[in-house]
Scaffold this active site. Sequence first.
Site, PDB file in Angstrom:
ATOM      1  N   HIS A  40      32.712 -27.436  42.665  1.00 35.77           N
ATOM      2  CA  HIS A  40      33.377 -26.160  42.389  1.00 35.77           C
ATOM      3  C   HIS A  40      34.097 -26.243  41.054  1.00 35.77           C
ATOM      4  O   HIS A  40      34.623 -27.280  40.677  1.00 35.77           O
ATOM      5  CB  HIS A  40      34.361 -25.812  43.504  1.00 35.77           C
ATOM      6  CG  HIS A  40      33.686 -25.356  44.752  1.00 35.77           C
ATOM      7  ND1 HIS A  40      33.104 -24.122  44.872  1.00 35.77           N
ATOM      8  CD2 HIS A  40      33.495 -25.968  45.941  1.00 35.77           C
ATOM      9  CE1 HIS A  40      32.586 -23.988  46.071  1.00 35.77           C
ATOM     10  NE2 HIS A  40      32.805 -25.100  46.746  1.00 35.77           N
ATOM     11  N   SER A  41      34.125 -25.135  40.363  1.00 38.57           N
ATOM     12  CA  SER A  41      34.766 -25.097  39.051  1.00 38.57           C
ATOM     13  C   SER A  41      36.270 -24.938  39.207  1.00 38.57           C
ATOM     14  O   SER A  41      36.754 -24.545  40.270  1.00 38.57           O
ATOM     15  CB  SER A  41      34.214 -23.937  38.230  1.00 38.57           C
ATOM     16  OG  SER A  41      34.642 -22.728  38.795  1.00 38.57           O
TER      17      SER A  41
END
Length: 144
Positions: A40-41
Site C-alpha cells: 500500500h502507498s
Amino acid sequence: MNLMKKRILSLDIFRGLTVALMLLVNNPGAWTSLFPALSHSPWDGCTLTDLVFPFFLFCVGASMVFSLARFDRLDSKALLKIFKRGAGIFLVGLFLNACHGNLSHLRIFGVLQRIALCYIAASLTVLSLRSPVKILAAIAVLSL
C-alpha cells in the site's frame, strides 16, 4: 437470450484479473523484499495494491445491472434478494477471516464484509432511484 443468464465476457475477464491481482498482492512471496507496487502507498500516493478494492466494487456495480434487472421497484422480493446476497457475502468474509486462526483478531469489517455493505447500500439506492426526477434530485444533492 435471457438477460439474467447472459454473461459479459469483458466483466468476467476483469473480475478474474482482479482476483489474480488480489492473490498476488496478498501473497507476494518474501515480505522482506517486497516490490513497491505490491504494498500500500503512503497517504499521498496510489499503487496497484490500492486499486484491488475499487476494482472489485466496479465489478459489483457493473454486475448489479443484471442481478437487479427483474425488479422495477424496491419491494419485499427485492429486499429479500439484496439482504440475502449481502449477508452471504458478509458471512463468507467472516468465515475466511476466521479460518486464519486467531479468533481474538477476527476482522469483523474485512474486505468482503465491506463489499457486502457497499452492495446492499448501492442496490437499495439503485432500486429507490428508478424515476428520472429522483435521479436528478440525487445528482443535485451529491453535487453540493
